[in-house]
Write a protein that holds these residues in place. Structure first.
Motif, PDB file in Angstrom:
ATOM      1  N   VAL A 182       0.840  -1.188   0.000  1.00  0.00           N
ATOM      2  CA  VAL A 182       0.000   0.000   0.000  1.00  0.00           C
ATOM      3  C   VAL A 182       0.880   1.244   0.000  1.00  0.00           C
ATOM      4  N   THR A 183       0.680   2.115  -0.991  1.00  0.00           N
ATOM      5  CA  THR A 183       1.375   3.404  -1.012  1.00  0.00           C
ATOM      6  C   THR A 183       0.360   4.501  -0.717  1.00  0.00           C
ATOM      7  N   LEU A 184       0.616   5.235   0.351  1.00  0.00           N
ATOM      8  CA  LEU A 184      -0.331   6.256   0.774  1.00  0.00           C
ATOM      9  C   LEU A 184      -0.349   7.419  -0.206  1.00  0.00           C
ATOM     10  N   GLY A 185      -1.465   8.140  -0.228  1.00  0.00           N
ATOM     11  CA  GLY A 185      -1.598   9.309  -1.088  1.00  0.00           C
ATOM     12  C   GLY A 185      -1.055  10.562  -0.431  1.00  0.00           C
ATOM     13  N   PRO A 186      -1.360  11.731  -1.005  1.00  0.00           N
ATOM     14  CA  PRO A 186      -0.782  12.982  -0.513  1.00  0.00           C
ATOM     15  C   PRO A 186      -1.619  13.697   0.537  1.00  0.00           C
ATOM     16  N   THR A 187      -2.706  13.117   1.033  1.00  0.00           N
ATOM     17  CA  THR A 187      -3.498  13.831   2.030  1.00  0.00           C
ATOM     18  C   THR A 187      -3.356  13.203   3.417  1.00  0.00           C
ATOM     19  N   THR A 188      -3.317  14.071   4.409  1.00  0.00           N
ATOM     20  CA  THR A 188      -3.135  13.662   5.789  1.00  0.00           C
ATOM     21  C   THR A 188      -4.379  12.976   6.324  1.00  0.00           C
ATOM     22  N   GLY A 189      -4.210  11.982   7.174  1.00  0.00           N
ATOM     23  CA  GLY A 189      -5.344  11.424   7.895  1.00  0.00           C
ATOM     24  C   GLY A 189      -5.500   9.934   7.708  1.00  0.00           C
ATOM     25  N   ARG A 190      -6.710   9.472   8.052  1.00  0.00           N
ATOM     26  CA  ARG A 190      -7.002   8.044   7.994  1.00  0.00           C
ATOM     27  C   ARG A 190      -7.369   7.629   6.584  1.00  0.00           C
ATOM     28  N   TYR A 191      -6.773   6.566   6.123  1.00  0.00           N
ATOM     29  CA  TYR A 191      -7.131   6.020   4.813  1.00  0.00           C
ATOM     30  C   TYR A 191      -8.002   4.803   5.048  1.00  0.00           C
ATOM     31  N   ARG A 192      -9.259   4.895   4.610  1.00  0.00           N
ATOM     32  CA  ARG A 192     -10.178   3.764   4.788  1.00  0.00           C
ATOM     33  C   ARG A 192     -10.122   2.902   3.535  1.00  0.00           C
ATOM     34  N   LEU A 193      -9.616   1.710   3.707  1.00  0.00           N
ATOM     35  CA  LEU A 193      -9.421   0.824   2.572  1.00  0.00           C
ATOM     36  C   LEU A 193     -10.410  -0.322   2.646  1.00  0.00           C
ATOM     37  N   THR A 194     -10.689  -0.911   1.499  1.00  0.00           N
ATOM     38  CA  THR A 194     -11.600  -2.044   1.438  1.00  0.00           C
ATOM     39  C   THR A 194     -10.926  -3.175   0.669  1.00  0.00           C
ATOM     40  N   ALA A 195     -10.990  -4.364   1.251  1.00  0.00           N
ATOM     41  CA  ALA A 195     -10.598  -5.559   0.514  1.00  0.00           C
ATOM     42  C   ALA A 195     -11.889  -6.321   0.255  1.00  0.00           C
ATOM     43  N   ALA A 196     -12.159  -6.629  -1.017  1.00  0.00           N
ATOM     44  CA  ALA A 196     -13.455  -7.229  -1.350  1.00  0.00           C
ATOM     45  C   ALA A 196     -13.269  -8.495  -2.163  1.00  0.00           C
ATOM     46  N   THR A 197     -14.180  -9.443  -1.947  1.00  0.00           N
ATOM     47  CA  THR A 197     -14.222 -10.651  -2.773  1.00  0.00           C
ATOM     48  C   THR A 197     -15.689 -11.002  -2.976  1.00  0.00           C
ATOM     49  N   ARG A 198     -15.952 -11.930  -3.878  1.00  0.00           N
ATOM     50  CA  ARG A 198     -17.344 -12.325  -4.150  1.00  0.00           C
ATOM     51  C   ARG A 198     -17.611 -13.712  -3.582  1.00  0.00           C
ATOM     52  N   GLY A 199     -18.795 -13.886  -3.029  1.00  0.00           N
ATOM     53  CA  GLY A 199     -19.211 -15.206  -2.566  1.00  0.00           C
ATOM     54  C   GLY A 199     -19.720 -16.037  -3.732  1.00  0.00           C
ATOM     55  N   SER A 200     -20.067 -17.283  -3.497  1.00  0.00           N
ATOM     56  CA  SER A 200     -20.464 -18.177  -4.587  1.00  0.00           C
ATOM     57  C   SER A 200     -21.771 -17.733  -5.253  1.00  0.00           C
ATOM     58  N   LYS A 201     -22.604 -16.971  -4.546  1.00  0.00           N
ATOM     59  CA  LYS A 201     -23.831 -16.489  -5.161  1.00  0.00           C
ATOM     60  C   LYS A 201     -23.650 -15.085  -5.732  1.00  0.00           C
ATOM     61  N   GLY A 202     -22.422 -14.664  -5.826  1.00  0.00           N
ATOM     62  CA  GLY A 202     -22.155 -13.346  -6.394  1.00  0.00           C
ATOM     63  C   GLY A 202     -22.260 -12.211  -5.384  1.00  0.00           C
ATOM     64  N   GLU A 203     -22.533 -12.557  -4.126  1.00  0.00           N
ATOM     65  CA  GLU A 203     -22.664 -11.478  -3.138  1.00  0.00           C
ATOM     66  C   GLU A 203     -21.300 -10.888  -2.798  1.00  0.00           C
ATOM     67  N   LEU A 204     -21.294  -9.598  -2.460  1.00  0.00           N
ATOM     68  CA  LEU A 204     -20.042  -8.901  -2.186  1.00  0.00           C
ATOM     69  C   LEU A 204     -19.654  -9.097  -0.719  1.00  0.00           C
ATOM     70  N   LEU A 205     -18.415  -9.547  -0.502  1.00  0.00           N
ATOM     71  CA  LEU A 205     -17.905  -9.683   0.870  1.00  0.00           C
ATOM     72  C   LEU A 205     -16.810  -8.641   1.042  1.00  0.00           C
ATOM     73  N   GLU A 206     -16.932  -7.830   2.071  1.00  0.00           N
ATOM     74  CA  GLU A 206     -15.977  -6.729   2.217  1.00  0.00           C
ATOM     75  C   GLU A 206     -15.291  -6.743   3.571  1.00  0.00           C
ATOM     76  N   LEU A 207     -14.060  -6.247   3.582  1.00  0.00           N
ATOM     77  CA  LEU A 207     -13.315  -6.067   4.823  1.00  0.00           C
ATOM     78  C   LEU A 207     -12.787  -4.641   4.836  1.00  0.00           C
ATOM     79  N   LYS A 208     -13.101  -3.910   5.907  1.00  0.00           N
ATOM     80  CA  LYS A 208     -12.636  -2.517   6.005  1.00  0.00           C
ATOM     81  C   LYS A 208     -11.346  -2.468   6.827  1.00  0.00           C
ATOM     82  N   VAL A 209     -10.396  -1.695   6.328  1.00  0.00           N
ATOM     83  CA  VAL A 209      -9.096  -1.579   6.986  1.00  0.00           C
ATOM     84  C   VAL A 209      -8.709  -0.105   7.027  1.00  0.00           C
TER      85      VAL A 209
END
Lengths: 239, 558
Positions: free
Chosen positions: A105-132
């Motif tokens: 992960v390379t941070l951008g030019p703005t100060t503060g918290r970067y809210r990132l999402t790691a996402a994958t799809r379940g077998s029925k196509g549903e979105l599974l997300e993890l917030k970091v």
């Protein structure tokens, strides 16, 4: 027209021509196709890292995709997303034989918290997300971090490293880690400045906290406060 | 000025992200500190990346091939110490040189020598040439000694007692490097050295290399044998496996010389019959303003100066087959730091008025004088200690040592430097000095290294039990000194600062008093916070600390 001016002029014209088609700084390589699907995405390591703006975080962000029984899934597609100016290398990949996917992960030019999402799809196509969350430090906060590394962490960080042994366990009452938002968020900026500048007893706290008002400048103490606010968890939201 | 960028942009996005086609686009956030470096030529607390980058330019020998003249007129000087190769055949073998040239980091993970990505034949040619140019050539090979386990155990103890690890690292069983980085890593040293050379080196390193940072220990011949046995046992059988043991042919030697000239070996190393090449690599003094049109970007690289610099530093040979720059063992964080340091070298910085340049102090050239000075040079005191602005930063500054410590403590410490900071890996070595040498050193230090106008006796009236008790109270309650210091080993645990349990036998009362009043005035940058203490408090605390005397008789080791 000097060569440099003419070049600049040429560049600007070129820019106007090309600006319509340009979308993102890093064009994504072709996204791989998922060969498997999971039912949960969980964090392995690499969250809540603190670094200066534009820096590539020292540890990769690692997530894992599991199926319903909690076993790792190989070949699930994980996509990383974040604010427009953050860069993931890579931003999409398949989980490896241990079910994990790692990105730098390379941070951008703005100060503060970067809210990132790691996402994958379940077998029925549903979105599974993890917030970091990762934290980008601006100039003042970064100065605070440098000062903290020199003057504060030996007592305020309970973890020892190869370079320094923590003094945390020798102190009663124990100091607070700077990420301890539950404690620090209740203290106003003015009080924090006073504790750092005049020592613990100035606010009825432990004399183990020495005063730094004759060692550090006011600007440096302000930088310390800015740093403590930046890394606090839960986040500091002002008074 | 600070963030670069140019020309009028009409939207935020254009101003901040779309300026790649411009000659001097906005500096990416990660290299922001480069801007500070246009005026500031000294380390700033707020620019850790730039400070690191500048240090790396000097310590990785970049400036041995590339000249860098900063905008304030100073030329960056190298601080590394690449070995002299004019007598290399005494020290090692062609087999080892071959393995080293092929991959320096395979021999020592921490080696700074870059990898020239040589073919097997090229590496063998250069190794052959280096052996052939060497003045004297001993025929003995690097055969590991067959020392018995008991001798090795004794050698290991001596290695520990001598604090070799203050400067030299070795990999432990877990693969972690333990020890300092002032001297070379010793993990596989037995595969490199010839036994006779190592014995002579341990006896007196300055005979082989007059400029080495290694002190001349006063080892007995028995101790030299123990350490030699130990070090020669540190071998790696895989390292020399692929090396040819056939004798070198004249063709190999001649090709090796051509290659050594091509790659500029003499820019860093002294080699017989080869001069240091002039202007071997491009001057980098204005690198931060290099025109993009002058750069040949390899396919797939972002067309920007920071991307080029970082890419070139991390993978020099990617820039094309004509590039001779070797592969350095740099982490991406170090490459970013170097990029920042290079981006600071702009035309704009050079065009600024001189009054805006904030330069470093002139480097000091202090050397101790006379007979004692000669001894201090032999012991290489300044490899670790700074004196009057010159020397290393591993150990305390000695400029005012004569005002700071008491003579009996100094004499005892020279006999057996084992006491002060038991938790540190890097500690003062034991040099086995004679009493006459200790007297010579002490007489000199207590005369020359005095703080001007300093009263070693300290304040008056600090001997009464009342004031000592008051000081004890201040120590434990008001100032909570025990958070970081130990005054009494039975109850205190703080170990950030030095233990003070015997401080009354170590420091002069005057030093303790001045230190309490203003620690940074005696040692700039010390971690001890300035407590802005009243005269009365400082006096009482001094009384308490002076009362903490060493138990028992002042005589030799405990």
């Amino acid at each position: 027209m000097s060569p440099r001016q003419s070049l600049a002029f040429f560049s600007v014209s070129l820019l106007l021509l090309s600006s319509c088609s340009r979308r993102s700084a890093t064009p994504s390589a072709s996204v791989p196709h998922a060969t498997a699907f999971g039912s949960a995405i969980v964090l392995v390591s690499g969250e809540r890292q603190v670094d200066s703006l534009g820096a590539t975080l020292s540890q990769p962000l690692v997530v894992q995709v599991n199926e319903a029984q909690g076993n790792a899934v190989t070949g699930a597609l994980v996509e990383f997303r974040g604010p427009v100016d953050i860069v993931f290398t890579p931003d999409a990949l398949l989980t490896d034989s241990s079910g994990q996917a790692a990105t730098n992960v390379t941070l951008g030019p703005t100060t503060g918290r970067y809210r990132l999402t790691a996402a994958t799809r379940g077998s029925k196509g549903e979105l599974l997300e993890l917030k970091v969350v990762e934290v980008g430090l601006g100039y003042q906060q970064n100065l605070g971090r440098v000062l903290s590394d020199k003057h504060c962490v030996r007592c305020h960080d309970s973890e020892s490293t190869a370079q320094r042994v923590s003094n945390f366990d020798n102190l009663t009452p124990p100091p607070h880690n700077f990420s301890d938002g539950v404690t620090y968020n209740k203290i106003s900026d003015a009080d924090l400045m006073n504790i750092i500048g005049r020592g613990g007893p100035a606010l009825g706290r432990s004399a183990q906290m020495p005063p730094y008002g004759s060692t550090l400048s006011k600007a440096e103490i302000q930088a310390m406060v800015a740093y403590i606010r930046a890394v606090s968890d839960p986040p500091y939201r002002g008074q | 000025m600070c963030h670069r960028g140019q020309g009028p942009a009409t939207t935020t996005q254009e101003a901040h992200q779309s300026t790649k086609a411009w000659e001097q686009p906005l500096l990416p956030a990660r290299y922001l500190e480069a801007s500070c470096g246009q005026c500031h030529f000294v380390d700033l607390p707020g620019t850790p990346q730039l400070n690191l980058g500048r240090k790396l330019l000097a310590t990785y020998g970049c400036v041995r091939c590339h000249q860098i003249k900063q905008a304030d007129g100073t030329v960056v000087q190298p601080t590394d110490d690449p070995p002299d190769l004019r007598r290399i055949a005494e020290k090692t073998t062609r087999q080892w040189l071959y393995a080293w040239l092929k991959n320096p980091q395979a021999y020592a993970a921490s080696a700074k020598m870059p990898n020239y990505l040589l073919s097997d034949a090229e590496a063998l040619d250069i190794a052959s040439f280096l052996m052939a140019q060497s003045a004297a050539s001993a025929s003995a090979s690097a055969s590991p000694g067959a020392a018995d386990a008991a001798a090795l155990q004794k050698g290991t103890s001596l290695y520990g007692e001598s604090f070799c690890a203050s400067c030299h690292a070795m990999q432990n069983a877990a693969g972690l490097l333990v020890g300092g980085d002032l001297g070379p890593e010793l993990t596989r040293i037995g595969s490199k050295l010839k036994r006779e050379w190592l014995e002579r080196w341990l006896e007196n390193p300055h005979a082989y290399d007059p400029d080495t940072a290694m002190p001349r220990y006063r080892f007995t011949s028995q101790q030299v044998a123990l350490l030699t046995d130990l070090l020669m046992s540190k071998t790696d059988s895989d390292l020399l496996a692929g090396a040819s043991s056939d004798p070198a042919t004249p063709e190999q030697i001649s090709r090796g010389k051509t290659l050594a000239q091509k790659y500029g070996c003499a820019a860093c190393h002294e080699i017989n019959g080869m001069d240091k090449p002039e202007k071997f690599a491009p001057d980098l003094s204005r690198m931060g303003s290099k025109m993009l049109s002058d750069i040949a970007f390899p396919p797939g690289m972002d067309r920007s100066l920071p991307a080029y610099l970082r890419g070139k530093i991390l993978q020099p040979r990617r820039m094309g087959p004509s590039s001779k720059m070797p592969q350095y063992p740099l982490a991406t964080q170090q490459a970013d730091a170097l990029t920042s340091a290079l981006l600071a070298l702009t035309d704009r910085a050079a065009s600024l008025p001189e009054a805006m340049h904030i330069s470093a102090h002139m480097p000091s050239s202090y050397e101790p004088a006379g007979q004692a000075g000669q001894l201090m040079k032999e012991l290489r005191c300044q490899s670790c200690h700074a004196i009057n602005g010159k020397g290393g930063d591993m150990a305390p500054d000695l400029s005012w040592e004569g005002s700071m410590v008491q003579r009996p403590w100094f004499d005892g410490f020279m006999r057996n430097p084992n006491t002060l900071r038991p938790a540190l890996i890097r500690r003062m070595p034991k040099f086995n000095l004679t009493e006459a040498e200790i007297k010579l050193l002490g007489d000199y230090m207590f005369t020359a290294y005095q703080k001007p106008g300093f009263e070693a006796g300290g304040p008056r009236g600090i001997n009464s039990p009342e004031i000592v008790a008051e000081g004890r109270n201040l120590f434990y309650v008001k100032y909570a000194c025990q958070s970081c210091h130990i005054a009494d080993y039975k109850q205190d645990k703080g170990y950030i600062g030095p233990p003070l349990a015997e401080v009354g036998s170590r420091l002069t009362p005057g030093w303790i008093y001045s230190w309490l009043k203003a620690p940074q005035s005696l040692q700039p940058g010390t971690l001890e916070p300035d407590r802005h203490m009243s005269d009365d408090d400082a006096r009482a605390l001094t009384a308490f600390l002076v009362s903490l005397k060493r138990q028992g008789v002042e005589k030799g080791p405990k």
